[in-house]
Design a protein around this motif. Structure first.
Motif, mmCIF file in Angstrom:
data_model
loop_
_atom_site.group_PDB
_atom_site.id
_atom_site.type_symbol
_atom_site.label_atom_id
_atom_site.label_comp_id
_atom_site.label_asym_id
_atom_site.label_seq_id
_atom_site.Cartn_x
_atom_site.Cartn_y
_atom_site.Cartn_z
ATOM 1 N N PHE A 30 0.861 -1.180 0.000
ATOM 2 C CA PHE A 30 0.000 0.000 0.000
ATOM 3 C C PHE A 30 0.900 1.234 0.000
ATOM 4 C CE2 PHE A 30 0.579 -1.677 4.303
ATOM 5 C CZ PHE A 30 1.240 -0.611 4.912
ATOM 6 N N VAL A 180 -0.542 14.651 -0.151
ATOM 7 C CA VAL A 180 -1.249 13.515 0.433
ATOM 8 C C VAL A 180 -1.319 13.706 1.943
ATOM 9 C CG1 VAL A 180 -0.585 11.928 -1.413
ATOM 10 C CG2 VAL A 180 0.899 12.182 0.600
ATOM 11 N N LYS A 181 -2.025 12.804 2.620
ATOM 12 C CA LYS A 181 -2.177 12.895 4.062
ATOM 13 C C LYS A 181 -1.773 11.588 4.731
ATOM 14 C CE LYS A 181 -5.992 16.238 3.947
ATOM 15 N NZ LYS A 181 -7.396 16.508 4.386
ATOM 16 N N SER A 183 -2.316 8.524 7.083
ATOM 17 C CA SER A 183 -3.488 7.770 7.486
ATOM 18 C C SER A 183 -3.301 7.147 8.875
ATOM 19 C CB SER A 183 -3.803 6.674 6.461
ATOM 20 O OG SER A 183 -4.834 5.834 6.924
ATOM 21 N N SER A 184 -2.327 6.237 8.988
ATOM 22 C CA SER A 184 -2.095 5.556 10.263
ATOM 23 C C SER A 184 -0.679 5.004 10.285
ATOM 24 C CB SER A 184 -3.115 4.419 10.468
ATOM 25 O OG SER A 184 -2.999 3.460 9.419
ATOM 26 N N LYS A 242 1.044 4.771 6.763
ATOM 27 C CA LYS A 242 0.177 4.623 5.605
ATOM 28 C C LYS A 242 -0.258 6.023 5.166
ATOM 29 C CE LYS A 242 -1.846 0.110 6.735
ATOM 30 N NZ LYS A 242 -3.100 -0.651 6.964
ATOM 31 N N ILE A 243 -0.395 6.225 3.861
ATOM 32 C CA ILE A 243 -0.835 7.523 3.363
ATOM 33 C C ILE A 243 -2.082 7.333 2.490
ATOM 34 C CG2 ILE A 243 1.441 8.572 3.436
ATOM 35 C CD1 ILE A 243 1.738 8.037 0.471
ATOM 36 N N LYS A 244 -2.832 8.421 2.356
ATOM 37 C CA LYS A 244 -4.025 8.414 1.523
ATOM 38 C C LYS A 244 -4.051 9.706 0.720
ATOM 39 C CE LYS A 244 -6.835 10.288 5.294
ATOM 40 N NZ LYS A 244 -8.043 10.062 6.150
ATOM 41 N N PRO A 245 -4.663 9.671 -0.452
ATOM 42 C CA PRO A 245 -4.696 10.875 -1.315
ATOM 43 C C PRO A 245 -5.348 12.050 -0.623
ATOM 44 C CG PRO A 245 -5.386 8.913 -2.505
ATOM 45 C CD PRO A 245 -5.321 8.533 -1.062
#
Length: 245
Positions: A30, A180-181, A183-184, A242-245
């Motif tokens: 991921f 991006v941001k 996540s956890s 972990k990153i998310k858009p």
């Protein structure tokens, strides 16, 4: 027909090889960011550990052994006068080795008896006197002193928290620069590096280094011995987010 069968077999082999390589990859499957965080703290040491060896060589085994016994008794009397208790002294078993004429000639020419000792000083006020005594003894060798803080555990806990906060700050900055941001947290370790990101996510001890040294305020020759003004406790963490858009 043979060509078709060969092509099919080759395609299957490549497919299996790629599948195995994918399964063997240590990288997360991921999007992620890997960052390191650090924290340091300079503290004045308040305790020391001194390691050395009582050792004597003589033509006869009993002479070598008796010399080590005597040096040990004298040492215990001196340390007791300095307020060092038996609980602060760790003595290993006495060891005796035969000395030979040379590698080929195994004729015994003498004996060496030795005993490793570790002394913990919970008061640095006694450090100079103890080291001065050890250096002047005829049968004490390999003297090494190290310094520490009695508050190490509590201080390293705070440093770990600060290093973690530093890692998060760096991750936020790096993620923000890429739009991006975070996540956890996927994994965190205090090891020196991730290697191939396949290691165990465990914890290790912090580094210790020494700063500028100071001389104790003594007029005699023992004033040549020095104490550190401070020791540097350090913690570093590696974190995978972990990153998310």
């Amino acid at each position: 027909m043979k060509l078709t069968i060969l092509a099919t077999a080759l395609t299957t082999a490549l497919s299996l090889g790629l599948s195995g390589a994918a399964q063997a990859s240590p990288l997360p499957d991921f999007p992620f960011i890997s960052v390191s965080g650090e924290a340091r703290l300079e503290v004045a040491p308040d305790k020391a550990r001194i390691q050395f060896v009582i050792r004597h060589t003589a033509a006869k085994a009993d002479a070598a052994t008796q010399a080590v016994y005597k040096q040990g008794r004298d040492l215990m009397q001196f340390l007791a006068a300095q307020g060092v208790t038996e609980a602060d002294i760790d003595a290993a078993q006495i060891n005796k080795e035969a000395l030979y004429k040379d590698y080929n000639d195994r004729t015994i020419t003498g004996y060496e008896t030795s005993q490793p000792i570790t002394v913990t000083l919970n008061q640095l006020a006694n450090y100079v006197a103890v080291m001065d005594y050890l250096f002047k003894q005829p049968h004490i060798f390999s003297i090494h002193g190290s310094f520490d803080s009695s508050q190490r555990e509590q201080l390293e806990l705070k440093l770990s928290q600060q290093a973690g906060a530093d890692a998060r700050r760096r991750a936020d900055q790096l993620a923000g620069a890429q739009g991006v941001k975070i996540s956890s947290v996927f994994a965190i370790t205090e090891a020196g590096g991730w290697g191939q990101l396949a290691g165990d996510f465990g914890f290790s001890g912090g580094a210790v280094s020494f700063s500028t040294m100071r001389k104790p305020e003594m007029a005699d020759s023992s004033a040549n011995l020095v104490l550190p003004r401070h020791i540097t406790l350090q913690k570093s963490v590696n974190v995978i987010y972990k990153i998310k858009p």
